[in-house]
Scaffold this active site. Structure first.
Site, mmCIF file in Angstrom:
data_model
loop_
_atom_site.group_PDB
_atom_site.id
_atom_site.type_symbol
_atom_site.label_atom_id
_atom_site.label_comp_id
_atom_site.label_asym_id
_atom_site.label_seq_id
_atom_site.Cartn_x
_atom_site.Cartn_y
_atom_site.Cartn_z
ATOM 1 N N GLY A 77 0.841 -1.199 0.000
ATOM 2 C CA GLY A 77 0.000 0.000 0.000
ATOM 3 C C GLY A 77 0.874 1.245 0.000
ATOM 4 O O GLY A 77 2.036 1.214 -0.405
ATOM 5 N N GLY A 78 0.298 2.331 0.513
ATOM 6 C CA GLY A 78 1.033 3.600 0.532
ATOM 7 C C GLY A 78 2.326 3.515 1.316
ATOM 8 O O GLY A 78 3.220 4.356 1.150
ATOM 9 N N GLY A 132 25.483 11.701 -29.642
ATOM 10 C CA GLY A 132 24.924 12.308 -28.432
ATOM 11 C C GLY A 132 25.430 11.609 -27.186
ATOM 12 O O GLY A 132 25.651 12.247 -26.145
ATOM 13 N N ALA A 133 25.625 10.303 -27.286
ATOM 14 C CA ALA A 133 26.079 9.551 -26.114
ATOM 15 C C ALA A 133 27.469 10.015 -25.673
ATOM 16 O O ALA A 133 27.786 10.011 -24.483
ATOM 17 C CB ALA A 133 26.075 8.060 -26.421
#
Ligand code: HXC
Length: 510
Positions: A169-170, A404-405
């Protein structure tokens, strides 16, 4: 007086019993240690100072006034790990299932506040049935208070979560906001909604282990950083990790004695790169050969294996390592590896841990899966993380650094301090074959011409010297000298001061 002292000891003894022998036996039968046994293993012998031993909850619904165990299901305090202070909370599943009441949460908040004020890490050992059902919204409020402190402590003191039982859960969101999450195989799980709810809502049949076990979170979701066989191994490894980390953002990481010459020469590295540029090799070999005593603490070893992240020491000082792994996906950057490395870089920068980047990257992984998954934003995370980092940054290109790398992986253009390249490096916009096929498309029908064009491109660009001529590479070094060169580089950067312009905070592409 004696009676008073005895009463104190009697009360303590009752508190230490937790949920009683039967529940402790049930905990052991599941292969789990108790909250106190875990603390005893985590901190140095005799160093634990417990707080709030006698705290009890204040709930009076559902007959809870008759059931008010001392300590309220969590043991809190501080101790030392190899002499350095850490704050600890350890949930006691034998007491009301370790469930979180308002007072249980307040105990955790108290030590988190102390940790932030006094500058020491927080280690949380989670083993809990979640919000105490009898308390309703008071319990949720308690969780909210813990969450807020996780956020405030982020980047101030290291926060480590160990998941050693249920976490559902939370409740998962407190560990999720800490720096590292470690799980124990077969006895821990984390999920936002359990298998029953999943079945009802989506018709999927899934076990708790499949949905949120250690394997799922270390290999698929990357929620957890490592999984260990049992409680003892997990605790031993967290002690090892603590030795690498500073106590807070006000301190430098600890310096340990080292027994490895900083100028150690490694002739075997001269042959690490295979003759054929398409044959992979194991980048971990380089990491181990440059590290003090070959000691490497890997983070997220089983996720996005095309990127390696972890800690080593150089001359006894902690260094964060980010390295492409040519053995997996040829070392390409993709969504998962970019996210993994970006988070690691940001952790190191937040805690003043210098960064060593080892580069062999042919580019970003192409394809619709990547584009639809938002590789643009995820790749930008890594770019952003390197560009904003002000810690000492040293990099070594071993082979490919394309496109870009090349820029993303700690290039000079992102304020890297010392950039080395091995003579085997190829620093270019793209590989020779791809480049010639674009530049000479009209000649594609003539394999001989294309081969000649490719050879020419390789001659011109498949080396480190074009970049070195421009000063983008500070020096081309012999592989065997790598440890010496990077040790000296980091030594020269110990006085580095660099500040980013003032801002409320940045807007990293999340
Ligand atoms: C109160 C709880 C409890 C809880 C367990 N116990 N969870 N008491 N509140 N949340 C108690 C049980 O009643 C039992 O008491 C003891 O702890 C041990 O539990 P068992 O069920 O016997 O253990 P086990 O069979 O190992 O099962 C563990 C479990 C199960 C899977 C965690 O207890 C369970 O499903 N608990 C409820 C989980 C849950 O729904 N929690 C709320 C989630 S919502 P006795 O006296 O019999 O020994 C949530 C929201 C957080 O947490 C939101 C934050 C924003």
């Amino acid at each position: 007086m004696k009676d008073i002292l005895r009463e104190l000891e009697d009360r303590r003894a009752i508190a230490r019993l937790g949920g009683g022998e039967t529940r402790v036996a049930a905990q052991h039968a599941k292969g789990k240690l108790t909250a106190r046994e875990r603390i005893d293993l985590l901190v140095d012998e005799g160093s634990f100072e417990e707080y709030d031993t006698f705290v009890t909850h204040r709930c009076t619904d559902f007959g809870m006034e008759e059931n008010r165990p001392a300590g309220d299901g969590v043991v809190t305090g501080w101790g030392t790990v190899n002499g350095r202070m850490v704050y600890v909370f350890s949930q006691d599943f034998t007491v009301l299932g370790g469930s979180v009441s308002a007072t249980h949460a307040a105990k955790i908040c108290k030590i988190m506040d102390m940790a932030m004020q006094n500058g020491a890490p927080v280690i949380g050992m989670n083993d809990s049935g979640g919000a105490r059902i009898q308390e309703g919204v008071d319990s949720l409020a308690g969780y909210g208070e813990v969450f807020q402190r996780n956020i405030m402590a982020s980047g101030v003191v290291p926060q480590i979560s160990m998941i050693m039982g249920p976490c559902a859960g939370g409740a998962v969101y407190s560990p999720a906001m800490t720096d590292f999450i470690f799980m124990v195989k077969d006895s821990s799980y984390m999920f936002v909604t359990g298998p029953d709810v999943v079945r009802t809502v989506t018709n999927e049949q899934v076990t708790a282990e499949e949905l949120g076990g250690a394997s799922t979170h270390t290999k698929k979701s990357s929620v957890a950083d490592a999984a260990f066989e049992n409680d003892v191994e997990a605790i031993t490894e967290v002690r090892r990790l603590i030795d690498f980390l500073p106590s807070s953002n006000r301190e430098k990481p600890p310096v340990r004695p080292f027994f490895d010459a900083p100028d150690r020469i490694e002739p075997s590295l001269d042959t690490l790169i295979p003759d054929n540029p398409n044959v992979p090799y194991d980048m971990k070999e380089l990491i181990l050969k440059v590290a003090d005593e070959a000691d490497f603490y890997e983070i997220q070893e089983n996720f996005a294996k095309n990127m390696i992240t972890g800690f080593i020491r150089l001359e006894g000082q902690t260094v964060g390592v980010v390295a492409n792994q040519p053995m997996v996906l040829a070392g390409c950057l993709d969504i998962d590896s970019s996210r993994k490395a970006a988070r690691f870089v940001r952790f190191c920068d937040a805690f003043e841990i210098p960064l060593l980047t080892l580069i062999d990257v042919p580019g970003f992984l192409p394809g619709t899966t990547q584009e639809y998954g938002g590789v643009i934003k995820h790749g930008a995370k890594l770019l952003f993380a390197y560009g904003e980092a002000t810690v000492p940054k040293v990099s070594v290109i071993t082979r490919k650094a394309y496109g870009g790398a090349y820029v993303v992986m700690d290039s000079k253009h992102l304020r890297s301090d010392v950039n080395y390249a091995w003579p085997t490096s190829e620093i270019a916009v793209m590989g020779a074959k791809g480049a010639t096929e674009i530049l000479y498309r009209s000649e594609l029908g003539d394999p001989e011409k294309i081969a000649a064009r490719t050879a020419h491109y390789e001659d011109r660009f498949a080396n480190p010297f074009v970049a070195a001529e421009r000063g983008f590479i500070d020096e081309v070094i012999q592989p065997r000298m790598t440890r010496k060169r990077i040790c000296r580089a980091f030594a020269s950067l110990r006085g580095k001061k660099l500040q980013n312009p003032w801002k409320k905070h940045d807007n990293i592409p999340l």
